[in-house]
Motif scaffolding. Structure first.
Motif, PDB file in Angstrom:
ATOM      1  N   ARG A 109       0.837  -1.193   0.000  1.00 51.00           N
ATOM      2  CA  ARG A 109       0.000   0.000   0.000  1.00 51.00           C
ATOM      3  C   ARG A 109       0.880   1.255   0.000  1.00 51.00           C
ATOM      4  NH1 ARG A 109      -2.722  -0.253   4.980  1.00 51.00           N
ATOM      5  NH2 ARG A 109      -3.500  -2.226   4.195  1.00 51.00           N
ATOM      6  N   ALA A 110       1.903   1.269   0.829  1.00 47.93           N
ATOM      7  CA  ALA A 110       2.800   2.423   0.897  1.00 47.93           C
ATOM      8  C   ALA A 110       3.504   2.648  -0.437  1.00 47.93           C
ATOM      9  CB  ALA A 110       3.822   2.236   2.015  1.00 47.93           C
ATOM     10  N   VAL A 111       3.951   1.562  -1.072  1.00 48.74           N
ATOM     11  CA  VAL A 111       4.631   1.684  -2.360  1.00 48.74           C
ATOM     12  C   VAL A 111       3.691   2.253  -3.418  1.00 48.74           C
ATOM     13  CG1 VAL A 111       5.639   0.353  -4.257  1.00 48.74           C
ATOM     14  CG2 VAL A 111       6.399  -0.059  -1.931  1.00 48.74           C
ATOM     15  N   GLU A 118       1.674   9.979  -4.886  1.00 49.63           N
ATOM     16  CA  GLU A 118       2.676  11.022  -4.641  1.00 49.63           C
ATOM     17  C   GLU A 118       3.567  11.245  -5.863  1.00 49.63           C
ATOM     18  OE1 GLU A 118       3.168  12.888  -1.834  1.00 49.63           O
ATOM     19  OE2 GLU A 118       1.372  12.037  -0.931  1.00 49.63           O
ATOM     20  N   ASP A 119       3.498  10.367  -6.838  1.00 51.94           N
ATOM     21  CA  ASP A 119       4.263  10.472  -8.079  1.00 51.94           C
ATOM     22  C   ASP A 119       5.768  10.467  -7.839  1.00 51.94           C
ATOM     23  OD1 ASP A 119       4.267  10.462 -10.830  1.00 51.94           O
ATOM     24  OD2 ASP A 119       4.339  12.653 -10.992  1.00 51.94           O
ATOM     25  N   CYS A 120       6.216   9.597  -6.941  1.00 58.06           N
ATOM     26  CA  CYS A 120       7.641   9.469  -6.640  1.00 58.06           C
ATOM     27  C   CYS A 120       8.283   8.476  -7.609  1.00 58.06           C
ATOM     28  CB  CYS A 120       7.850   8.962  -5.218  1.00 58.06           C
ATOM     29  SG  CYS A 120       7.325  10.096  -3.948  1.00 58.06           S
ATOM     30  N   THR A 121       9.558   8.669  -7.847  1.00 59.13           N
ATOM     31  CA  THR A 121      10.304   7.702  -8.643  1.00 59.13           C
ATOM     32  C   THR A 121      10.568   6.468  -7.787  1.00 59.13           C
ATOM     33  OG1 THR A 121      12.455   8.540  -7.952  1.00 59.13           O
ATOM     34  CG2 THR A 121      11.451   9.573  -9.907  1.00 59.13           C
ATOM     35  N   GLU A 122      11.078   5.421  -8.410  1.00 60.94           N
ATOM     36  CA  GLU A 122      11.417   4.221  -7.639  1.00 60.94           C
ATOM     37  C   GLU A 122      12.491   4.527  -6.609  1.00 60.94           C
ATOM     38  OE1 GLU A 122      12.398   1.650 -10.881  1.00 60.94           O
ATOM     39  OE2 GLU A 122      10.352   0.867 -11.020  1.00 60.94           O
ATOM     40  N   ALA A 123      13.483   5.334  -6.993  1.00 63.41           N
ATOM     41  CA  ALA A 123      14.567   5.683  -6.064  1.00 63.41           C
ATOM     42  C   ALA A 123      14.044   6.516  -4.892  1.00 63.41           C
ATOM     43  CB  ALA A 123      15.669   6.437  -6.803  1.00 63.41           C
ATOM     44  N   GLU A 124      13.160   7.471  -5.173  1.00 64.16           N
ATOM     45  CA  GLU A 124      12.587   8.293  -4.096  1.00 64.16           C
ATOM     46  C   GLU A 124      11.738   7.437  -3.159  1.00 64.16           C
ATOM     47  OE1 GLU A 124      12.058  12.526  -6.496  1.00 64.16           O
ATOM     48  OE2 GLU A 124      10.443  11.042  -6.539  1.00 64.16           O
ATOM     49  N   THR A 125      10.982   6.523  -3.733  1.00 63.13           N
ATOM     50  CA  THR A 125      10.157   5.631  -2.924  1.00 63.13           C
ATOM     51  C   THR A 125      11.033   4.765  -2.031  1.00 63.13           C
ATOM     52  OG1 THR A 125       8.457   5.604  -4.635  1.00 63.13           O
ATOM     53  CG2 THR A 125       8.396   3.820  -3.016  1.00 63.13           C
ATOM     54  N   ALA A 126      12.105   4.223  -2.591  1.00 60.22           N
ATOM     55  CA  ALA A 126      13.026   3.402  -1.802  1.00 60.22           C
ATOM     56  C   ALA A 126      13.642   4.203  -0.661  1.00 60.22           C
ATOM     57  CB  ALA A 126      14.118   2.836  -2.710  1.00 60.22           C
ATOM     58  N   ALA A 127      14.025   5.439  -0.940  1.00 65.08           N
ATOM     59  CA  ALA A 127      14.617   6.280   0.100  1.00 65.08           C
ATOM     60  C   ALA A 127      13.609   6.570   1.208  1.00 65.08           C
ATOM     61  CB  ALA A 127      15.126   7.583  -0.514  1.00 65.08           C
ATOM     62  N   ARG A 132      15.517  -1.027  -0.606  1.00 62.32           N
ATOM     63  CA  ARG A 132      16.217  -0.988  -1.894  1.00 62.32           C
ATOM     64  C   ARG A 132      15.241  -0.760  -3.043  1.00 62.32           C
ATOM     65  NH1 ARG A 132      20.443  -5.990  -1.158  1.00 62.32           N
ATOM     66  NH2 ARG A 132      21.481  -5.079   0.642  1.00 62.32           N
ATOM     67  N   VAL A 133      15.780  -0.268  -4.157  1.00 61.22           N
ATOM     68  CA  VAL A 133      14.958  -0.032  -5.342  1.00 61.22           C
ATOM     69  C   VAL A 133      14.345  -1.340  -5.824  1.00 61.22           C
ATOM     70  CG1 VAL A 133      14.991   0.731  -7.751  1.00 61.22           C
ATOM     71  CG2 VAL A 133      16.238   2.034  -6.016  1.00 61.22           C
ATOM     72  N   GLY A 134      15.089  -2.421  -5.730  1.00 58.76           N
ATOM     73  CA  GLY A 134      14.563  -3.723  -6.129  1.00 58.76           C
ATOM     74  C   GLY A 134      13.343  -4.129  -5.306  1.00 58.76           C
ATOM     75  N   THR A 135      13.348  -3.766  -4.030  1.00 58.03           N
ATOM     76  CA  THR A 135      12.194  -4.055  -3.174  1.00 58.03           C
ATOM     77  C   THR A 135      10.986  -3.260  -3.635  1.00 58.03           C
ATOM     78  OG1 THR A 135      13.651  -4.504  -1.306  1.00 58.03           O
ATOM     79  CG2 THR A 135      11.347  -4.025  -0.803  1.00 58.03           C
ATOM     80  N   VAL A 136      11.205  -1.997  -3.990  1.00 52.30           N
ATOM     81  CA  VAL A 136      10.113  -1.160  -4.492  1.00 52.30           C
ATOM     82  C   VAL A 136       9.538  -1.774  -5.767  1.00 52.30           C
ATOM     83  CG1 VAL A 136       9.527   1.094  -5.468  1.00 52.30           C
ATOM     84  CG2 VAL A 136      10.968   0.947  -3.430  1.00 52.30           C
ATOM     85  N   LYS A 137      10.416  -2.193  -6.663  1.00 53.84           N
ATOM     86  CA  LYS A 137       9.963  -2.795  -7.921  1.00 53.84           C
ATOM     87  C   LYS A 137       9.156  -4.066  -7.667  1.00 53.84           C
ATOM     88  CE  LYS A 137      13.729  -1.096 -10.816  1.00 53.84           C
ATOM     89  NZ  LYS A 137      14.869  -1.478 -11.653  1.00 53.84           N
ATOM     90  N   SER A 138       9.660  -4.927  -6.795  1.00 58.39           N
ATOM     91  CA  SER A 138       8.950  -6.186  -6.551  1.00 58.39           C
ATOM     92  C   SER A 138       7.636  -5.940  -5.809  1.00 58.39           C
ATOM     93  CB  SER A 138       9.829  -7.173  -5.784  1.00 58.39           C
ATOM     94  OG  SER A 138      10.069  -6.723  -4.470  1.00 58.39           O
ATOM     95  N   GLN A 139       7.630  -5.017  -4.828  1.00 57.10           N
ATOM     96  CA  GLN A 139       6.394  -4.710  -4.109  1.00 57.10           C
ATOM     97  C   GLN A 139       5.352  -4.102  -5.052  1.00 57.10           C
ATOM     98  OE1 GLN A 139       5.451  -5.312  -0.789  1.00 57.10           O
ATOM     99  NE2 GLN A 139       7.256  -6.616  -0.871  1.00 57.10           N
ATOM    100  N   THR A 140       5.797  -3.249  -5.968  1.00 56.57           N
ATOM    101  CA  THR A 140       4.888  -2.665  -6.948  1.00 56.57           C
ATOM    102  C   THR A 140       4.317  -3.752  -7.847  1.00 56.57           C
ATOM    103  OG1 THR A 140       6.134  -0.592  -6.936  1.00 56.57           O
ATOM    104  CG2 THR A 140       4.668  -0.968  -8.808  1.00 56.57           C
ATOM    105  N   ARG A 141       5.182  -4.640  -8.317  1.00 54.99           N
ATOM    106  CA  ARG A 141       4.747  -5.734  -9.184  1.00 54.99           C
ATOM    107  C   ARG A 141       3.734  -6.634  -8.472  1.00 54.99           C
ATOM    108  NH1 ARG A 141       9.299  -8.130  -9.783  1.00 54.99           N
ATOM    109  NH2 ARG A 141       8.893  -9.904  -8.453  1.00 54.99           N
ATOM    110  N   HIS A 142       4.038  -7.004  -7.219  1.00 51.56           N
ATOM    111  CA  HIS A 142       3.129  -7.869  -6.464  1.00 51.56           C
ATOM    112  C   HIS A 142       1.811  -7.163  -6.158  1.00 51.56           C
ATOM    113  CE1 HIS A 142       6.009 -11.064  -6.024  1.00 51.56           C
ATOM    114  NE2 HIS A 142       6.885 -10.267  -5.440  1.00 51.56           N
ATOM    115  N   ALA A 143       1.873  -5.892  -5.819  1.00 48.70           N
ATOM    116  CA  ALA A 143       0.655  -5.131  -5.504  1.00 48.70           C
ATOM    117  C   ALA A 143      -0.229  -4.999  -6.741  1.00 48.70           C
ATOM    118  CB  ALA A 143       1.009  -3.758  -4.947  1.00 48.70           C
ATOM    119  N   LEU A 144       0.377  -4.679  -7.870  1.00 48.22           N
ATOM    120  CA  LEU A 144      -0.408  -4.537  -9.102  1.00 48.22           C
ATOM    121  C   LEU A 144      -0.997  -5.875  -9.540  1.00 48.22           C
ATOM    122  CD1 LEU A 144       1.750  -1.970 -11.111  1.00 48.22           C
ATOM    123  CD2 LEU A 144      -0.372  -1.562  -9.846  1.00 48.22           C
ATOM    124  N   ALA A 145      -0.239  -6.953  -9.347  1.00 49.39           N
ATOM    125  CA  ALA A 145      -0.762  -8.279  -9.683  1.00 49.39           C
ATOM    126  C   ALA A 145      -1.960  -8.612  -8.789  1.00 49.39           C
ATOM    127  CB  ALA A 145       0.331  -9.337  -9.512  1.00 49.39           C
TER     128      ALA A 145
END
Length: 164
Positions: A109-111, A118-127, A132-145
């Motif tokens: 949900r936070a991702v 909030e329209d943050c980039t992956e790097a901003e979201t990770a920060a 890590r950016v990879g965590t943001v990517k995987s959480q986004t992928r899992h959430a969207l799925a």
């Protein structure tokens, strides 16, 4: 800028973000109040209060979720909150969004809130989430799925960027 000026200028945006993270108006208000109380104590030591406050919202909401085992389960009532909807003001979409976000994990949900609202980039979201950016990517992928299964109509809105 003083602390009072900051709160007056950012309160509505913080409450909206907290509501998207928690799915409950009172819990969102409590979350914002807790974060602002911490900010007030550290006000003179913080360089970027907006970034500090947003990150604190995300981390505190995840912490509260972890401790929520003893909390009474809240249910939706027939009566909707006054300002329940996304900026577009479509009540059906707001209800659908709240239900779908509530079924995601707090991290997912936070991702999604950071990336699409909030329209943050992956790097901003990770920060902001201290991961890590990879965590943001995987959480986004899992959430969207998961959203594809739970609410495919809502997913179209996220991908088209209407919910910003």
């Amino acid at each position: 800028m003083t602390f009072d000026d900051f709160v007056r200028g950012q309160l509505d945006a913080l409450l909206r973000t907290a509501y998207l993270l928690t799915g409950d108006r009172q819990h969102a208000e409590d979350l914002v109040q807790t974060v602002l109380a911490r900010l007030a104590v550290r006000w003179h030591r913080i360089d970027d209060p907006a970034a500090y406050t947003r990150r604190a919202l995300y981390t505190q909401s995840v912490s509260w979720w972890r401790r929520r085992q003893s909390r009474v389960v809240e249910t939706l009532t027939a009566e909707l909150p006054e300002r329940a909807g996304p900026p577009g003001g479509e009540p059906e979409l707001a209800v659908l969004m709240r239900r779908a976000l509530a079924r995601l994990t707090p991290k997912q949900r936070a991702v999604l809130v950071l990336r699409f609202y909030e329209d943050c980039t992956e790097a901003e979201t990770a920060a902001r989430l201290n991961c890590r950016v990879g965590t943001v990517k995987s959480q986004t992928r899992h959430a969207l799925a998961r959203l594809r299964v739970l609410a495919p109509e809502l997913l179209d809105e996220f991908e088209m960027g209407v919910l910003r």
